[in-house]
Design a protein around this motif. Structure first.
Motif, mmCIF file in Angstrom:
data_model
loop_
_atom_site.group_PDB
_atom_site.id
_atom_site.type_symbol
_atom_site.label_atom_id
_atom_site.label_comp_id
_atom_site.label_asym_id
_atom_site.label_seq_id
_atom_site.Cartn_x
_atom_site.Cartn_y
_atom_site.Cartn_z
ATOM 1 N N LEU A 434 36.787 -10.559 41.950
ATOM 2 C CA LEU A 434 38.057 -10.109 41.367
ATOM 3 C C LEU A 434 38.967 -9.521 42.433
ATOM 4 N N ALA A 435 38.393 -8.685 43.298
ATOM 5 C CA ALA A 435 39.198 -8.045 44.342
ATOM 6 C C ALA A 435 39.754 -9.071 45.329
ATOM 7 N N THR A 436 39.045 -10.209 45.489
ATOM 8 C CA THR A 436 39.504 -11.248 46.411
ATOM 9 C C THR A 436 40.675 -12.039 45.846
ATOM 10 N N HIS A 437 40.665 -12.300 44.557
ATOM 11 C CA HIS A 437 41.642 -13.225 43.973
ATOM 12 C C HIS A 437 42.659 -12.567 43.032
ATOM 13 N N PHE A 438 42.422 -11.331 42.623
ATOM 14 C CA PHE A 438 43.321 -10.624 41.708
ATOM 15 C C PHE A 438 43.586 -9.234 42.269
ATOM 16 N N PRO A 439 44.572 -8.532 41.712
ATOM 17 C CA PRO A 439 44.664 -7.105 42.034
ATOM 18 C C PRO A 439 43.312 -6.459 41.762
ATOM 19 N N ALA A 440 42.859 -5.639 42.695
ATOM 20 C CA ALA A 440 41.479 -5.145 42.641
ATOM 21 C C ALA A 440 41.168 -4.404 41.344
ATOM 22 N N GLY A 441 42.186 -3.847 40.701
ATOM 23 C CA GLY A 441 41.952 -3.085 39.479
ATOM 24 C C GLY A 441 42.008 -3.904 38.215
ATOM 25 N N PRO A 445 41.522 -1.829 34.014
ATOM 26 C CA PRO A 445 42.814 -1.134 34.065
ATOM 27 C C PRO A 445 42.705 0.270 33.486
ATOM 28 N N ALA A 446 43.601 1.130 33.902
ATOM 29 C CA ALA A 446 43.663 2.477 33.338
ATOM 30 C C ALA A 446 44.212 2.395 31.922
ATOM 31 N N VAL A 468 50.202 1.466 41.266
ATOM 32 C CA VAL A 468 50.131 0.751 39.991
ATOM 33 C C VAL A 468 50.702 -0.647 40.194
ATOM 34 N N GLN A 469 49.895 -1.661 39.986
ATOM 35 C CA GLN A 469 50.329 -3.040 40.175
ATOM 36 C C GLN A 469 51.228 -3.499 39.033
ATOM 37 N N SER A 470 50.834 -3.155 37.815
ATOM 38 C CA SER A 470 51.635 -3.506 36.641
ATOM 39 C C SER A 470 51.215 -2.622 35.487
ATOM 40 N N ALA A 471 52.114 -2.466 34.500
ATOM 41 C CA ALA A 471 51.817 -1.670 33.303
ATOM 42 C C ALA A 471 52.426 -2.369 32.103
ATOM 43 N N SER A 472 51.752 -2.277 30.966
ATOM 44 C CA SER A 472 52.241 -2.956 29.768
ATOM 45 C C SER A 472 51.730 -2.251 28.525
ATOM 46 N N GLY A 479 50.701 5.834 14.830
ATOM 47 C CA GLY A 479 51.478 6.838 15.555
ATOM 48 C C GLY A 479 51.121 6.980 17.019
ATOM 49 N N TRP A 480 50.207 6.169 17.533
ATOM 50 C CA TRP A 480 49.814 6.232 18.944
ATOM 51 C C TRP A 480 49.990 4.857 19.579
ATOM 52 N N THR A 481 50.377 4.862 20.854
ATOM 53 C CA THR A 481 50.547 3.630 21.617
ATOM 54 C C THR A 481 49.536 3.593 22.756
ATOM 55 N N HIS A 482 48.933 2.425 22.945
ATOM 56 C CA HIS A 482 47.963 2.212 24.020
ATOM 57 C C HIS A 482 48.633 1.414 25.130
ATOM 58 N N LEU A 483 48.784 2.031 26.291
ATOM 59 C CA LEU A 483 49.322 1.363 27.468
ATOM 60 C C LEU A 483 48.172 1.048 28.425
ATOM 61 N N THR A 484 48.306 -0.034 29.165
ATOM 62 C CA THR A 484 47.331 -0.341 30.215
ATOM 63 C C THR A 484 48.055 -0.451 31.547
ATOM 64 N N ALA A 485 47.395 0.013 32.597
ATOM 65 C CA ALA A 485 47.971 -0.032 33.942
ATOM 66 C C ALA A 485 46.953 -0.650 34.896
ATOM 67 N N VAL A 486 47.303 -1.799 35.464
ATOM 68 C CA VAL A 486 46.443 -2.438 36.454
ATOM 69 C C VAL A 486 46.712 -1.799 37.809
ATOM 70 N N LEU A 487 45.656 -1.282 38.444
ATOM 71 C CA LEU A 487 45.808 -0.586 39.719
ATOM 72 C C LEU A 487 45.656 -1.563 40.880
ATOM 73 N N SER A 488 46.235 -1.197 42.003
ATOM 74 C CA SER A 488 46.156 -2.055 43.190
ATOM 75 C C SER A 488 44.781 -2.017 43.832
ATOM 76 N N ASP A 489 44.042 -0.930 43.586
ATOM 77 C CA ASP A 489 42.746 -0.737 44.242
ATOM 78 C C ASP A 489 41.615 -0.891 43.241
ATOM 79 N N ALA A 490 40.431 -1.194 43.764
ATOM 80 C CA ALA A 490 39.242 -1.335 42.917
ATOM 81 C C ALA A 490 39.014 -0.042 42.146
ATOM 82 N N PRO A 491 38.526 -0.149 40.906
ATOM 83 C CA PRO A 491 38.467 1.028 40.034
ATOM 84 C C PRO A 491 37.528 2.129 40.500
ATOM 85 N N ASP A 492 36.581 1.823 41.388
ATOM 86 C CA ASP A 492 35.607 2.835 41.793
ATOM 87 C C ASP A 492 35.906 3.425 43.168
ATOM 88 N N THR A 493 37.105 3.221 43.665
ATOM 89 C CA THR A 493 37.458 3.718 44.998
ATOM 90 C C THR A 493 38.216 5.040 44.924
#
Length: 724
Positions: A434-441, A445-446, A468-472, A479-493
């Motif tokens: 994943l880290a090789t071919h996609f944004p590492a996160g 995503p957060a 933050v690579q992207s957010a949507s 009454g609650w909204t769930h946002l996701t944020a793809v990070l540029s770095d691997a999630p465990d770094t």
């Protein structure tokens, strides 16, 4: 007319504690009561054996459940479960890759797997497959069912994913299962089936060492059998508490229970059997010999068990659920092993008689003197060397330990997922693809949960955060909204954790309801775990040291000696961390999980003080008989072999953890083993006896054990002793 007391009769009234110890020692070694003790343990083992086998079914290896309720990542999980029906689910990320680029057949395979997973395994919506910009990789995210009380639920789900995606794979296409579910499943696979293997390996190592120690083909079986049975009963108690009282047990704590029960139990057995051997020389009746051995060993073993038990119970004040669970697990193990070693073991030995010591059977020897060179030749010479130049010995030993402690400056924390296993596993290989071919996160995503009124502001704030690579917007419910944020770095770094911290800071400074947002996900869990571990170190390390100090003061009835001993324990721990860190670099596993420092401190301080207690209680006893100088050297002589054997056994049992193919277990085993060996061969053998001689009788202040007469029964047993 008064009648003079018979020679060798102690006219002083025993203290209540001494009276209780005397009654207990006679109970476990009595001619009839020994059979009752054995019967009680047979009943406990009959019930506990089947329950201990179920311990693996109540383990919880999901890091999210280990965090405190106040952590944002925990709050995020609760919001997801309450408003988005994400209760008891974990995401597996199936990664497909081909170095030359995905073919049409590959893409058909990806699409077919996505449909099969959505209809056959997933517990929620399965998004369309994402294909990398270079056309060489794709991934599908699959939510799977989990159970907080049954690891097999998630494990079976991942196995089903592996089965579906592994069928009909085009030649040359690489398929891996990553994501949180993949990582947890790898841990489940690593730990499953290891219970019997680890137990067998630990018992095998201990058996060899006991065989070498006792030089008897029979005697080693008795403590080993007792330790094994005690471990089964302890496992049963832990299972019942985990099943019905909410005790948190994970794979790590379950294996620590096994290893600790064997190591600590063998330590206690070595101490008791060594004393029993002495008393068999002094008493013709083996029942009387065992009663004296138990009575004289009980204070040291009780103090040791109480210190380890109370010190580990301090972990209940930790903030991590996993830390709070480990304390009771270890304390239960120590308590059960203590009871077994001071009841079942004496009863079995008395039932068997003297013959298990064959071919070196201890015979009744009038005038027998402990510490004689005939039986302790090596330790007599070591004691003489320490006595010759105590200042040189303690300064030189302290200098060596301090030099090793400087190795602690090489400690590196922040172990990543790729560094968690000693062999290749799917989740790590998948994350690397994943880290090789996609944004590492991309794989994790957060997750941001925010009231609907602040969703737009929160989304803008998150998009502007560096890293933050992207957010949507993923969903909006109740009454609650769930946002996701793809990070540029691997999630465990560390970089991903810093990005999560920046997201939280940006949201807290936002307008209106966006400031109420909480951030979760794998990187958030790692951040909250690191913060919680840091807080635990600040609270628990001083607390554990305080417990050890109080226990030493109560045991030795002194103030100077406990402070000296506590300083030696801290120095020993620092040198162990330094030496272990250098070794970790040498074996190419330099980075550690932050929790290793607290783990190492707890076990090296709590277990290391065992040997301090064994040594100093015997020295104090001998000081009463011979005076400070000779008493110190005699104590060193008669306990040297026992402590050395105990240290080798404990170090060897913890080394068995290295058989588990995780870096964390390898590092835990090596750290404790190194620390125990340093404690055994340098601290207890050289540093403490030399310091005791250097300080002199003042080490016992405000007490004066030299002025306290030894019990009459011991005086009569040592009439041949000549002071030096």
């Amino acid at each position: 007319m008064r009648t003079a007391p018979a020679a060798g009769t102690d006219t002083a009234q025993p203290s209540p504690a001494a009276g209780a110890a005397d009654r207990y020692s006679r109970l476990v070694s009595g001619r009839r009561s020994k059979w009752a003790v054995c019967a009680i343990w047979i009943l406990l083992i009959a019930v506990g054996g089947s329950l201990a086998a179920k311990l693996g079914s109540v383990q919880d290896n999901d890091p999210e459940t280990w965090l405190p309720a106040s952590a944002q990542s925990t709050q995020a999980v609760e919001l997801a479960e309450e408003h988005f029906a994400d209760k008891d689910s974990s995401t597996a990320v199936v990664v497909y890759a081909r170095g030359s680029g995905l073919t049409a057949a590959d893409l058909d395979k990806v699409g077919g797997d996505r449909d099969a997973l959505a209809s056959g395994v997933a517990v929620g919506d399965v998004p369309e497959a994402a294909v990398s910009e270079d056309g060489k990789a794709a991934f599908v995210s699959v939510p799977l069912r989990t159970s907080p009380s049954d690891n097999s639920v998630l494990g079976d789900g991942v196995d089903r994913v592996d089965e579906l995606t592994g069928d009909g794979v085009p030649e040359g296409l690489e398929v891996r299962i990553a994501g949180e579910a993949g990582n947890i499943a790898d841990y489940i696979d690593v730990y499953s089936g290891l219970d019997a293997a680890l137990l067998g390996a630990a018992l095998g190592v201990v058996a060899v060492l006991l065989l070498l120690t006792y030089r008897s083909p029979v005697l080693w079986l008795v403590p080993l059998l007792t330790v094994f049975l005690a471990g089964q009963v302890a496992g049963a108690v832990v299972y019942l508490l985990a099943k019905h009282a909410g005790l948190v047990v994970n794979g790590q704590s379950a294996f620590i229970l096994t290893v600790l029960a064997i190591g600590v139990g063998t330590d206690y057995a070595l101490l008791l059997i060594a004393r029993y051997r002495e008393e068999l020389h002094r008493h013709e009746d083996r029942h009387e010999a065992m009663a004296v051995a138990v009575r004289r060993s009980l204070p040291a073993i009780t103090a040791s068990a109480a210190t380890v038990g109370i010190a580990t119970l301090c972990l209940v004040f930790g903030s991590m659920n996993s830390t709070r669970g480990l304390g009771p697990v270890v304390a239960i193990g120590v308590a059960v092993v203590y009871l077994a070693m001071t009841s079942l073991l004496p009863a079995l030995l008395v039932v068997l008689g003297r013959w298990p010591f064959w071919p070196f059977i201890p015979r009744h020897t009038p005038g027998y003197e402990a510490g004689a060179e005939k039986e302790h030749g090596v330790w007599v010479r070591i004691a003489s060397a320490v006595a010759g130049k105590p200042r040189t010995v303690w300064i030189g030993t302290a200098a060596v330990l301090a030099a090793l402690a400087f190795g602690a400056t090489t400690v590196e924390t922040g172990q990543t997922q790729a560094e968690q296993f000693t062999n290749e596993v799917d989740s790590v290989a998948g994350q690397e693809l994943l880290a090789t071919h996609f944004p590492a996160g991309s794989a994790a995503p957060a997750d941001i949960y925010v009231p609907d009124g602040g969703a737009a502001d929160a989304l803008r704030a998150v998009e502007d955060v560096p890293g933050v690579q992207s957010a949507s917007t993923a969903a909006s419910e109740e009454g609650w909204t769930h946002l996701t944020a793809v990070l540029s770095d691997a999630p465990d770094t560390a970089a991903a954790r810093e990005t999560v911290a920046d997201i939280r800071t940006a949201l807290e400074a936002g307008p209106g309801e966006s400031a109420s947002a909480v951030v979760g996900g794998q990187s958030a869990v790692a951040l909250d775990t690191s913060d919680a571990q840091s807080e635990e170190e600040k609270l628990l390390i001083p607390l554990i040291l305080g417990v050890v100090l109080v226990m030493l003061i109560l045991l030795l009835r002194a103030r100077v000696a406990p402070l000296v001993l506590l300083a030696s324990v801290v120095l020993s721990y620092a040198s162990a961390v330094g030496a272990a860190s250098l070794l970790f670099h040498a074996v190419d596993h330099p980075r550690i999980d932050r929790g290793l420092l607290l783990f190492g401190f707890l076990f090296l301080v709590a277990l290391g003080v065992d040997y301090t207690i064994f040594l100093m209680t015997r020295i104090r006893e001998e000081v009463q008989r011979y005076g400070h100088r000779r008493g110190t050297l005699t104590g060193l002589t008669v306990t040297g072999g026992v402590i050395t054997s105990a240290g080798l056994v404990l170090a060897a049992t913890f080394c068995v953890l290295a058989a588990i193919p995780t870096v964390q277990s390898l590092q835990q085993g090596l750290l404790v083993a190194i620390g125990v060996l340093l404690d055994t061969f340098l601290v207890r053998t050289l540093l403490i006896p030399a310091l005791s001689l250097e300080i002199g009788p003042g080490i016992w202040r405000p007490g004066r054990p030299e002025a306290t007469p030894a019990p009459a029964e011991e005086k009569s047993a040592h009439l041949t002793a000549v002071g030096s």
